[in-house]
Design a protein around this motif. Sequence first.
Motif, PDB file in Angstrom:
ATOM      1  N   TRP A  54     -38.163 -21.761 -21.045  1.00 50.89           N
ATOM      2  CA  TRP A  54     -38.440 -22.766 -20.007  1.00 50.89           C
ATOM      3  C   TRP A  54     -39.558 -22.307 -19.074  1.00 50.89           C
ATOM      4  CZ3 TRP A  54     -36.013 -22.689 -14.721  1.00 50.89           C
ATOM      5  CH2 TRP A  54     -36.442 -23.800 -13.964  1.00 50.89           C
ATOM      6  N   LEU A  55     -39.460 -21.032 -18.602  1.00 47.35           N
ATOM      7  CA  LEU A  55     -40.472 -20.523 -17.675  1.00 47.35           C
ATOM      8  C   LEU A  55     -41.815 -20.320 -18.358  1.00 47.35           C
ATOM      9  CD1 LEU A  55     -38.393 -17.882 -15.654  1.00 47.35           C
ATOM     10  CD2 LEU A  55     -39.057 -20.182 -14.943  1.00 47.35           C
ATOM     11  N   HIS A  58     -42.462 -24.536 -20.587  1.00 51.03           N
ATOM     12  CA  HIS A  58     -42.320 -25.836 -19.915  1.00 51.03           C
ATOM     13  C   HIS A  58     -41.839 -25.647 -18.472  1.00 51.03           C
ATOM     14  CE1 HIS A  58     -42.616 -27.341 -24.018  1.00 51.03           C
ATOM     15  NE2 HIS A  58     -41.595 -26.557 -24.346  1.00 51.03           N
ATOM     16  N   PRO A  59     -42.584 -24.924 -17.643  1.00 56.52           N
ATOM     17  CA  PRO A  59     -42.077 -24.649 -16.287  1.00 56.52           C
ATOM     18  C   PRO A  59     -41.992 -25.880 -15.393  1.00 56.52           C
ATOM     19  CG  PRO A  59     -44.346 -23.912 -16.510  1.00 56.52           C
ATOM     20  CD  PRO A  59     -43.900 -24.324 -17.881  1.00 56.52           C
ATOM     21  N   HIS A  60     -42.758 -26.927 -15.737  1.00 59.43           N
ATOM     22  CA  HIS A  60     -42.754 -28.130 -14.889  1.00 59.43           C
ATOM     23  C   HIS A  60     -41.712 -29.157 -15.335  1.00 59.43           C
ATOM     24  CE1 HIS A  60     -46.314 -26.631 -12.908  1.00 59.43           C
ATOM     25  NE2 HIS A  60     -46.969 -26.561 -14.056  1.00 59.43           N
ATOM     26  N   ASP A  75     -30.841 -24.284 -11.581  1.00 57.34           N
ATOM     27  CA  ASP A  75     -31.098 -25.246 -10.497  1.00 57.34           C
ATOM     28  C   ASP A  75     -31.866 -24.601  -9.341  1.00 57.34           C
ATOM     29  OD1 ASP A  75     -29.814 -27.193 -11.920  1.00 57.34           O
ATOM     30  OD2 ASP A  75     -27.888 -26.969 -10.892  1.00 57.34           O
ATOM     31  N   ARG A  76     -31.474 -23.367  -8.982  1.00 56.49           N
ATOM     32  CA  ARG A  76     -32.161 -22.695  -7.881  1.00 56.49           C
ATOM     33  C   ARG A  76     -33.633 -22.407  -8.226  1.00 56.49           C
ATOM     34  NH1 ARG A  76     -29.419 -20.284  -3.623  1.00 56.49           N
ATOM     35  NH2 ARG A  76     -27.169 -20.643  -3.606  1.00 56.49           N
ATOM     36  N   LEU A  77     -33.866 -21.938  -9.439  1.00 55.93           N
ATOM     37  CA  LEU A  77     -35.237 -21.670  -9.867  1.00 55.93           C
ATOM     38  C   LEU A  77     -36.064 -22.953  -9.885  1.00 55.93           C
ATOM     39  CD1 LEU A  77     -34.779 -19.071 -12.757  1.00 55.93           C
ATOM     40  CD2 LEU A  77     -35.860 -18.699 -10.529  1.00 55.93           C
TER      41      LEU A  77
END
Length: 440
Positions: A54-55, A58-60, A75-77
């Motif tokens: 994900w990071l 596809h980070p967005h 969720d926090r990230l």
Amino acid sequence: MQRLWKRELWRLAGLTAIGALIGWPFSAIGAGIAVALALQLAYQLHQLRALHEWLAQHPHDEPPSASGLWGELFDRLYRYQKGQRITQRRLRDTLSRIQESSEAMRDSVVMLDRHGDMEWWNSAAERMLGLKPALDRGQHITNLLRDPRFVDYFQARDYREPLTLSSPIDEQMILQFQITLYGDDERLVMARDITRLHRLEQMRRDFVANVSHELRTPLTVLSGYLETYGDMADQLPGRLGRGFEQMRSQTTRMQNLVNDLLLLSRLEIDQGGQDDTPIELTSLLDNIRRDAEALSNGHHRIDVEIDEPRRLVGSEKEIHSALSNLAFNAVRYAGDQSHIVLRWTHHTDGACLEVEDDGEGIDPHHIPRLTERFYRVDKGRSTATGGTGLGLAIVKHVLLRHDARLEISSHPGEGTVFRCVFPDTRLTDAEHDSCHQRQA
């Protein structure tokens, strides 16, 4: 978050217990626990891989779906990234507005990094300084502005006063440079086109010089005739004789004013530096003391103190003029029976020529304006003492030509100290001077 951690620990403990129960009928409790822990590790590795993908890819996008502690972490990230993107967008918008406003400025603006390399500039800098984005970005500022005066100004890191120079691409354009330190030792260089103001100032100087020069001849003629008639004062009626004496006094005052205006004009126009020689300050101060005593006519005690053995390199005529103005001002305004000291000494910030008195003193609110032309603390008394109102302006310009500054400290009833502070580069040893003369 604490509750989620407890839940994960209970889940791990429950999974371990289930593994032990499954392995117990087969007498393989350890194997059952190992399988349970392996399943838990596989789950954690799966979530860690999902986080990495994900990071990295596809980070967005929305974060992977998960429950428990991993879901909270995702969720926090995501919220943190979203906040960072909003902050970056705001910073980009602010920077864009700053650049747009800088582009709209008529003054040139150049941003330098901590090493003095040029990072960004507006279009006015391209017009005034000849900067080219394709070639000059990343260059050191002194590679483009090579005037020794700018190099010295840049390296001195004392930017309290602006620097006036010609444009590097057009000598007819006069620019005023001002440097500001900010951030991590970064600098902002601003240049303003003051060509029109410079020309107006030059016209004013030329006008004052020309008018003063033209006044010398009629004043000389007038003074000559008044002196001749003064020799015949015993043949004139008493009332007419008093009128001649007043005319002679005022003519002398006008001649002094014209001479000071001419001297001030020369100091402003001439760049100086052509007559820098070691000055014997002992004899210079003694001469000024004798002149001041003649003006005082016994009403003051005037002493000379020499604490600095080195000589001052400069124009003896100009230094004599500056110190004479300071000493004569002390005689005129300190008050009768005052003690006046002419001193050549050294302080922590440089060598000093001082004129100190214990007279009436000056109110501190007058001090910032004392070097203005024709500024008078007490107009009535200044006119009566015969001053021209240009003495301290002459002192200021003489000191500027000698890389020095004027410091004034005074309070009513506590006397006054006029201190001319010279840098150590303006000092030389007497032995060095004599050695140099023998070699010559």
